[in-house]
Write a protein that holds these residues in place. Sequence first.
Motif, PDB file in Angstrom:
ATOM      1  N   VAL A  82       0.964  -1.456   0.048  1.00  0.00           N
ATOM      2  CA  VAL A  82      -0.371   0.506  -0.617  1.00  0.00           C
ATOM      3  C   VAL A  82       1.008   1.404  -0.218  1.00  0.00           C
ATOM      4  N   VAL A  83       0.903   2.168  -1.377  1.00  0.00           N
ATOM      5  CA  VAL A  83       1.489   3.977  -0.593  1.00  0.00           C
ATOM      6  C   VAL A  83       1.586   3.968   0.685  1.00  0.00           C
ATOM      7  N   HIS A  84       3.269   3.916   0.682  1.00  0.00           N
ATOM      8  CA  HIS A  84       3.382   4.676   1.533  1.00  0.00           C
ATOM      9  C   HIS A  84       3.204   5.814   2.340  1.00  0.00           C
ATOM     10  N   THR A  85       2.582   6.757   3.361  1.00  0.00           N
ATOM     11  CA  THR A  85       2.865   8.362   3.123  1.00  0.00           C
ATOM     12  C   THR A  85       3.810   8.508   4.418  1.00  0.00           C
ATOM     13  N   VAL A  86       4.544   9.550   4.033  1.00  0.00           N
ATOM     14  CA  VAL A  86       5.258  10.067   4.203  1.00  0.00           C
ATOM     15  C   VAL A  86       4.837  11.075   5.709  1.00  0.00           C
ATOM     16  N   GLU A  87       3.671  12.041   5.409  1.00  0.00           N
ATOM     17  CA  GLU A  87       3.687  12.682   6.533  1.00  0.00           C
ATOM     18  C   GLU A  87       2.150  13.742   6.050  1.00  0.00           C
ATOM     19  N   ILE A  88       1.757  14.754   6.716  1.00  0.00           N
ATOM     20  CA  ILE A  88      -0.149  15.606   6.453  1.00  0.00           C
ATOM     21  C   ILE A  88       0.735  16.797   6.606  1.00  0.00           C
ATOM     22  N   ILE A  89       0.687  17.868   5.954  1.00  0.00           N
ATOM     23  CA  ILE A  89       1.032  18.935   5.569  1.00  0.00           C
ATOM     24  C   ILE A  89      -0.579  19.656   6.074  1.00  0.00           C
ATOM     25  N   VAL A  98       1.852  13.445   1.391  1.00  0.00           N
ATOM     26  CA  VAL A  98       3.541  13.584   0.640  1.00  0.00           C
ATOM     27  C   VAL A  98       3.307  12.211   0.820  1.00  0.00           C
ATOM     28  N   PHE A  99       3.587  11.551  -0.787  1.00  0.00           N
ATOM     29  CA  PHE A  99       3.656   9.723  -0.023  1.00  0.00           C
ATOM     30  C   PHE A  99       5.627   9.357  -0.885  1.00  0.00           C
ATOM     31  N   GLU A 100       5.360   8.528  -0.728  1.00  0.00           N
ATOM     32  CA  GLU A 100       6.601   7.426  -1.638  1.00  0.00           C
ATOM     33  C   GLU A 100       6.046   8.113  -2.681  1.00  0.00           C
ATOM     34  N   TYR A 101       7.298   8.043  -3.367  1.00  0.00           N
ATOM     35  CA  TYR A 101       7.775   8.018  -5.004  1.00  0.00           C
ATOM     36  C   TYR A 101       7.091   7.098  -5.691  1.00  0.00           C
ATOM     37  N   ALA A 102       6.226   7.072  -6.857  1.00  0.00           N
ATOM     38  CA  ALA A 102       6.730   5.080  -7.464  1.00  0.00           C
ATOM     39  C   ALA A 102       6.183   5.782  -8.858  1.00  0.00           C
ATOM     40  N   GLU A 103       7.451   4.781  -9.922  1.00  0.00           N
ATOM     41  CA  GLU A 103       7.563   5.686 -11.113  1.00  0.00           C
ATOM     42  C   GLU A 103       6.746   4.970 -12.263  1.00  0.00           C
TER      43      GLU A 103
END
Lengths: 406, 295
Positions: A82-89, A98-103
Motif C-alpha cells: 500500500v502506498v506509504h504516506t510520509v506525512e500530511i501537511i 506526501v507519499f513515497e514516489y512510484a515511477e
Amino acid sequence: MFTGYNTKKRVNERYKIIGFISSGTYGRVYKAESRNANPPNSKLFAIKKFKPDKEGELQYSGISQSAIREMALCTELAHPNVVHTVEIILEEKCIFIVFEYAEHDLLQIIHHHNTGGQGGRQAIPARTIKSILWQLLQGLVYLHRNWVMHRDLKPANIMVTSAGKVKIGDLGLARLFYKPLQSLFSGDKVVVTIWYRAPELLLGSRHYTPAVDLWAVGCIFAELLSLRPIFKGEEAKMDGKKTVPFQRNQMQKIVEIMGMPSKERWPLLTSMPEFPQLSSLAAGNARFHRPQGLENWYQGCLKNNQYPPGSGPDTPGPEGFDLLQQLLEYDPQKRLTADKALLHPYFTSHGNPSENCFEDSKIKYPVRRVSQEDNDIRTGSLPGTKRSGLPDDSLIGRPAKRLKEG
Amino acid sequence: MASSYWDSTQKKFWTFSKPQLALERKRLEDSERNVVNMYPLPDRRHLSIYFYHQLSKMARPLGIRQQALATAQVYVRRFYVRVEIRRTNPALVLATALYLACKMEECPQHIRMVLAEARHCWDTSFNDISKIGECEFTLISEMNSQLIIHHPYRSLAELQSQFQLTQEENSLAWSIINDHYLTDLPLLHAPHVIAITAMFLAVVLKPTQGGLQVHAAGVASALQALGNARGGAGQGTQNRVQKLVDWLAESTVDIEAVVECTQELISLYEIWDSYAEKTCKDQIAKFVKARGLEK
C-alpha cells in the motif's frame, strides 16, 4: 494566544517541487524531492494537494469528508503493498499528503505494451503479471483485514516502483466498512470507475461488500492479459437528475462476455434494485443471446498475445483462467476473497511469484511524465477538470492537453 | 479496525501511562504558568461532564449518534493534552470536534448546522463557519491526522454474546462505557480492557431501576472479586460473577488494568455528586472573556 491556525511545517521548506504529475477532482499531484535528504535527490515523493471545496476559496469552509477519510486512512495504514504516506501537511487552507514516489503505474505499463517500445504491441510477460497480481492481492488482504474497502481499484491507481514493488494507491474513495452508521450506499452515490464496477453496484445494491474490490482485481487481471479493458462500457451521466441512472451499456458489455446472471447462480439477484432493467437489456442485442463466454475470451486473448499453449511459467495457462473466472463471479458472496485468491493454484504451480514484478524481464518502461509548467505547489492553478465520464487515462492519454492546462 | 488495534495510531501514539500523561500535562501547564495560576479551573472530570453536556446539547437536535459523540470527546481530550485549554475557546473546540467526529464516523453534518447548534448552546459565540474550518485544521494538526478511534462498544458486543449478558446488564455496561469518556481512561487503556471493566461492573453492581447506583458494598465486592481473579483462585459467591472471574483469571487480560479502570470509574461516580454546571461555565467564561478568545 490562540489566534487561529499556525502552520508548523511548510511544504516549500521541506520539499523542492520537481514538476506536476496529474490532476483530478480532488486536486493535483506533484513530484518532489526532499530538501533535507543527503544527497538532496536521494528520495522522491509524490505530493497530493487537495483543492479547496470552492475554487479560489479564501476562507476556511470545512474539509471534505473524502479528504478526511483519506488523511485518516493514510495515517493509519502501513503495508509494503500500500502506498506509504510520509506525512500530511496542513498549510494555509491547503492540505498536502506526501507519499513515497512510484515511477510507474499499471495504466502506464499497459500502455507501454500496447504501443510497444520498438517492436509494436507486445504482451506483458506472464511472470510479471503473476507478480503484480500477487502483490496487489497482498495489499488488498491487508486493507480488507483492516476493514478498509478501496472502492476505486483501476490500473491508474496501482503504482509500481522502479524496484518492481506494487503499491495500492489513491485511498480517496476508501472507507471503513465495519458497522457503518449510515448505509454505505447513502454516503456517496457513485463509486468505482465504471469499467471496473462490480455487477452488484451496477444493479444498485445498497449493501455491497469488499467483494467489489475483487471484481475490480478480475478486470485488472483481464486487462493485463489482453492490454485492453475487458468491459469497456460507456457511462450514463447523471444529467443533473437526482437519481443515479442504470449503467445499461456497462452491464451490456459484461453480459456480452459473461452471459446473463441467473438467480440459480446468484440467489439474491432478483432483489437487486435494478433487476427489472436486466431483462430489457436483451432487446435488439444479438450478442446477448449468444455470449462470447469468458473461456472463449480468455483463449482468444492468450492466442492473440502469443502466450505459449498449455501450462507453464511463461503462460497464465488454465490456472489463470480458473482464477479469473472466480474473480469475475457474478454473485458477490461466491466471488473469491482476497485471502482465498492468494491460495489459488495460479500462484502456487510453476514456482512462487516474485516480489519484484520486473524480475527476469528485459523490458524498459518509460519514466513518469512530469510537466515543468506548474511547479509552484503553493499557488499552482487548479484546473476545473473533473474525473467524470470515462476513467481517466489522462497521464499518457493526452499529455499535450495536460500541459496546456498548467 | 478491530483486528488492528495493536497496530493502530491510538495504541502507538495516544495511549499513555498515568505518569506519562501527568508529565505531558505538567509540561503544558508550566509553559503557561501565569495564565494557569490566574484562571483556576474545576476538576478535570467536572469539566468533562460539562463538555459532555454541551456536546449532547449540540448533538441531540442533529440526531447525532453516541459513537460520534464519543469520538468527539476523545478528540477534545487528545487536543487538550497538546494545547493548554486557557489558550482556546472551548466552545469552538467542542463544536469543531463534533463536526470532525461526524465526518469520521460516517454521519457527516453540514458545517452550518454545527455552527447554528453551537451558537444555540453558548449565548454569545463565534458566528462564522470559517472559525470552525480553521479550528479543524488546528485539531487535525495537533492530532497528527490520527483520527481513527477504536471504541470499546465493539468489544462489548463481542463479550455480550460470549457471556450472554441480559438486556439490562448490556445497557448498563454500555452506559458505563459512555461514562468512561468523562475520565482519562480513553488515553490510558485499550478499548477491550474498558469493555471488560464495564461488563464486569455491570454484572457485579447489577442494574437497579434508578440506573447505576454505586453503593459501597457493590464496589467492595467488585474489587474483592477482582482480587480473587488476580490470585488466580475463584472464590466468588455469585455464579455469574464467578464465571467472569474465572474467565478473567485464565485470560491474558491485564487484571491490574481492570482494577485501575474500576477505581477510576468509581471515583468518577463519587466526584459526580459535587458537579456544578454553573461553576464550570463561569470559570471557562472568565478566561475566554478576559483573554479575548471569543471573537
